[in-house]
Design a protein around this motif. Structure first.
Motif, PDB file in Angstrom:
ATOM      1  N   LYS A  18       0.887  -1.168   0.000  1.00 48.79           N
ATOM      2  CA  LYS A  18       0.000   0.000   0.000  1.00 48.79           C
ATOM      3  C   LYS A  18       0.916   1.206   0.000  1.00 48.79           C
ATOM      4  O   LYS A  18       1.938   1.235   0.701  1.00 48.79           O
ATOM      5  CB  LYS A  18      -0.888   0.036   1.245  1.00 48.79           C
ATOM      6  N   SER A  19       0.563   2.217  -0.781  1.00 45.63           N
ATOM      7  CA  SER A  19       1.432   3.384  -0.873  1.00 45.63           C
ATOM      8  C   SER A  19       0.637   4.678  -0.864  1.00 45.63           C
ATOM      9  O   SER A  19      -0.562   4.682  -1.126  1.00 45.63           O
ATOM     10  CB  SER A  19       2.279   3.311  -2.149  1.00 45.63           C
ATOM     11  N   GLY A  20       1.330   5.756  -0.552  1.00 45.00           N
ATOM     12  CA  GLY A  20       0.723   7.072  -0.552  1.00 45.00           C
ATOM     13  C   GLY A  20       1.776   8.130  -0.319  1.00 45.00           C
ATOM     14  O   GLY A  20       2.916   7.823   0.035  1.00 45.00           O
ATOM     15  N   PRO A  21       1.398   9.389  -0.518  1.00 45.07           N
ATOM     16  CA  PRO A  21       2.378  10.472  -0.370  1.00 45.07           C
ATOM     17  C   PRO A  21       2.723  10.738   1.092  1.00 45.07           C
ATOM     18  O   PRO A  21       1.884  10.613   1.980  1.00 45.07           O
ATOM     19  CB  PRO A  21       1.663  11.678  -0.981  1.00 45.07           C
ATOM     20  N   LEU A  22       3.968  11.109   1.323  1.00 48.21           N
ATOM     21  CA  LEU A  22       4.384  11.561   2.651  1.00 48.21           C
ATOM     22  C   LEU A  22       3.818  12.958   2.888  1.00 48.21           C
ATOM     23  O   LEU A  22       3.643  13.724   1.939  1.00 48.21           O
ATOM     24  CB  LEU A  22       5.913  11.624   2.728  1.00 48.21           C
ATOM     25  N   PRO A  23       3.539  13.320   4.130  1.00 49.37           N
ATOM     26  CA  PRO A  23       3.006  14.657   4.401  1.00 49.37           C
ATOM     27  C   PRO A  23       4.022  15.770   4.148  1.00 49.37           C
ATOM     28  O   PRO A  23       3.651  16.910   3.905  1.00 49.37           O
ATOM     29  CB  PRO A  23       2.601  14.605   5.865  1.00 49.37           C
ATOM     30  N   HIS A  24       5.308  15.432   4.199  1.00 50.10           N
ATOM     31  CA  HIS A  24       6.364  16.395   3.892  1.00 50.10           C
ATOM     32  C   HIS A  24       7.610  15.611   3.491  1.00 50.10           C
ATOM     33  O   HIS A  24       7.774  14.448   3.868  1.00 50.10           O
ATOM     34  CB  HIS A  24       6.663  17.318   5.077  1.00 50.10           C
ATOM     35  N   PRO A  25       8.503  16.211   2.708  1.00 45.44           N
ATOM     36  CA  PRO A  25       9.706  15.502   2.259  1.00 45.44           C
ATOM     37  C   PRO A  25      10.615  15.110   3.422  1.00 45.44           C
ATOM     38  O   PRO A  25      10.671  15.792   4.441  1.00 45.44           O
ATOM     39  CB  PRO A  25      10.412  16.523   1.362  1.00 45.44           C
ATOM     40  N   LEU A  74      -4.219  -4.571   6.570  1.00 43.35           N
ATOM     41  CA  LEU A  74      -3.787  -3.642   5.536  1.00 43.35           C
ATOM     42  C   LEU A  74      -3.801  -4.304   4.165  1.00 43.35           C
ATOM     43  O   LEU A  74      -4.237  -3.714   3.183  1.00 43.35           O
ATOM     44  CB  LEU A  74      -2.387  -3.116   5.863  1.00 43.35           C
ATOM     45  N   ALA A  75      -3.350  -5.532   4.087  1.00 42.59           N
ATOM     46  CA  ALA A  75      -3.308  -6.251   2.816  1.00 42.59           C
ATOM     47  C   ALA A  75      -4.690  -6.419   2.212  1.00 42.59           C
ATOM     48  O   ALA A  75      -4.848  -6.431   0.991  1.00 42.59           O
ATOM     49  CB  ALA A  75      -2.654  -7.617   3.008  1.00 42.59           C
ATOM     50  N   HIS A  76      -5.721  -6.519   3.039  1.00 39.56           N
ATOM     51  CA  HIS A  76      -7.096  -6.744   2.568  1.00 39.56           C
ATOM     52  C   HIS A  76      -7.950  -5.483   2.599  1.00 39.56           C
ATOM     53  O   HIS A  76      -9.158  -5.560   2.438  1.00 39.56           O
ATOM     54  CB  HIS A  76      -7.739  -7.849   3.404  1.00 39.56           C
ATOM     55  N   LEU A  84       5.463   6.936   0.394  1.00 38.57           N
ATOM     56  CA  LEU A  84       5.625   5.973   1.472  1.00 38.57           C
ATOM     57  C   LEU A  84       4.977   4.663   1.054  1.00 38.57           C
ATOM     58  O   LEU A  84       3.923   4.671   0.412  1.00 38.57           O
ATOM     59  CB  LEU A  84       4.936   6.530   2.723  1.00 38.57           C
ATOM     60  N   ALA A  85       5.573   3.523   1.407  1.00 38.25           N
ATOM     61  CA  ALA A  85       5.009   2.221   1.062  1.00 38.25           C
ATOM     62  C   ALA A  85       5.167   1.246   2.213  1.00 38.25           C
ATOM     63  O   ALA A  85       6.228   1.160   2.817  1.00 38.25           O
ATOM     64  CB  ALA A  85       5.691   1.656  -0.183  1.00 38.25           C
ATOM     65  N   VAL A  86       4.094   0.510   2.496  1.00 38.45           N
ATOM     66  CA  VAL A  86       4.119  -0.586   3.460  1.00 38.45           C
ATOM     67  C   VAL A  86       3.977  -1.870   2.656  1.00 38.45           C
ATOM     68  O   VAL A  86       2.958  -2.087   1.990  1.00 38.45           O
ATOM     69  CB  VAL A  86       2.964  -0.483   4.481  1.00 38.45           C
ATOM     70  N   TYR A  87       4.993  -2.695   2.671  1.00 40.60           N
ATOM     71  CA  TYR A  87       4.964  -3.952   1.922  1.00 40.60           C
ATOM     72  C   TYR A  87       4.291  -5.030   2.757  1.00 40.60           C
ATOM     73  O   TYR A  87       4.619  -5.218   3.918  1.00 40.60           O
ATOM     74  CB  TYR A  87       6.382  -4.383   1.532  1.00 40.60           C
ATOM     75  N   TYR A  88       3.337  -5.748   2.138  1.00 37.52           N
ATOM     76  CA  TYR A  88       2.627  -6.815   2.837  1.00 37.52           C
ATOM     77  C   TYR A  88       2.798  -8.175   2.161  1.00 37.52           C
ATOM     78  O   TYR A  88       2.350  -9.187   2.696  1.00 37.52           O
ATOM     79  CB  TYR A  88       1.144  -6.488   2.998  1.00 37.52           C
ATOM     80  N   PRO A 106       8.282  -8.016   3.283  1.00 34.60           N
ATOM     81  CA  PRO A 106       6.936  -7.796   3.828  1.00 34.60           C
ATOM     82  C   PRO A 106       6.997  -7.425   5.308  1.00 34.60           C
ATOM     83  O   PRO A 106       7.812  -7.956   6.065  1.00 34.60           O
ATOM     84  CB  PRO A 106       6.249  -9.149   3.636  1.00 34.60           C
ATOM     85  N   GLY A 107       6.137  -6.478   5.680  1.00 32.96           N
ATOM     86  CA  GLY A 107       6.090  -6.026   7.062  1.00 32.96           C
ATOM     87  C   GLY A 107       6.995  -4.844   7.337  1.00 32.96           C
ATOM     88  O   GLY A 107       7.127  -4.418   8.479  1.00 32.96           O
ATOM     89  N   GLU A 108       7.623  -4.295   6.293  1.00 30.97           N
ATOM     90  CA  GLU A 108       8.496  -3.147   6.490  1.00 30.97           C
ATOM     91  C   GLU A 108       7.980  -1.924   5.752  1.00 30.97           C
ATOM     92  O   GLU A 108       7.228  -2.023   4.784  1.00 30.97           O
ATOM     93  CB  GLU A 108       9.928  -3.490   6.072  1.00 30.97           C
ATOM     94  N   LEU A 109       8.402  -0.781   6.244  1.00 31.61           N
ATOM     95  CA  LEU A 109       7.975   0.525   5.759  1.00 31.61           C
ATOM     96  C   LEU A 109       9.135   1.172   5.003  1.00 31.61           C
ATOM     97  O   LEU A 109      10.259   1.210   5.510  1.00 31.61           O
ATOM     98  CB  LEU A 109       7.588   1.373   6.969  1.00 31.61           C
ATOM     99  N   TYR A 110       8.854   1.660   3.785  1.00 32.49           N
ATOM    100  CA  TYR A 110       9.886   2.242   2.926  1.00 32.49           C
ATOM    101  C   TYR A 110       9.376   3.545   2.315  1.00 32.49           C
ATOM    102  O   TYR A 110       8.178   3.807   2.310  1.00 32.49           O
ATOM    103  CB  TYR A 110      10.214   1.302   1.759  1.00 32.49           C
ATOM    104  N   PHE A 111      10.302   4.310   1.730  1.00 31.60           N
ATOM    105  CA  PHE A 111       9.885   5.408   0.876  1.00 31.60           C
ATOM    106  C   PHE A 111      10.787   5.496  -0.333  1.00 31.60           C
ATOM    107  O   PHE A 111      11.922   5.034  -0.317  1.00 31.60           O
ATOM    108  CB  PHE A 111       9.801   6.729   1.647  1.00 31.60           C
ATOM    109  N   TRP A 112      10.211   6.050  -1.431  1.00 32.66           N
ATOM    110  CA  TRP A 112      10.963   6.299  -2.657  1.00 32.66           C
ATOM    111  C   TRP A 112      11.538   7.690  -2.572  1.00 32.66           C
ATOM    112  O   TRP A 112      10.796   8.674  -2.555  1.00 32.66           O
ATOM    113  CB  TRP A 112      10.056   6.223  -3.886  1.00 32.66           C
TER     114      TRP A 112
END
Length: 85
Positions: free
Chosen positions: A6-13, A68-70, A39-43, A27-33
């Motif tokens: 699941k992904s979405g924009p960060l509130p600020h850089p 989150l996955a569902h 921001l992305a949470v891998y499931y 899976p189970g970790e939080l990343y950003f590009w």
């Protein structure tokens, strides 16, 4: 994101200075590009590598990963960071 996060924009850089890129997210970790501030949470792990410049690992998810996955395409997520002041 290939039906594994699941992904979405960060509130600020945020900055990625001095961090090593990740090309095989777990899976189970939080990343950003770093180039898009997404921001992305891998499931799930579908075996796909992330292209350059890779992801920056921010932390791990303790609870709710299956929910989150569902959750469908539109979901609101609140992330509380322990130990950060």
């Amino acid at each position: 994101m290939w039906a594994q996060a699941k992904s979405g924009p960060l509130p600020h850089p945020i900055t990625a200075a001095g961090t090593a890129p990740v090309h095989d997210p777990v899976p189970g970790e939080l990343y950003f590009w770093p180039t898009t501030d997404v921001l992305a949470v891998y499931y799930a792990d579908l075996g796909q590598a992330v292209p350059d410049p890779g992801l920056i690992r921010l932390g791990a998810i303790d609870t709710g990963l299956d929910d989150l996955a569902h959750a469908g395409r539109r979901v609101t997520v609140r992330i509380d960071i322990e130990g950060v002041q």
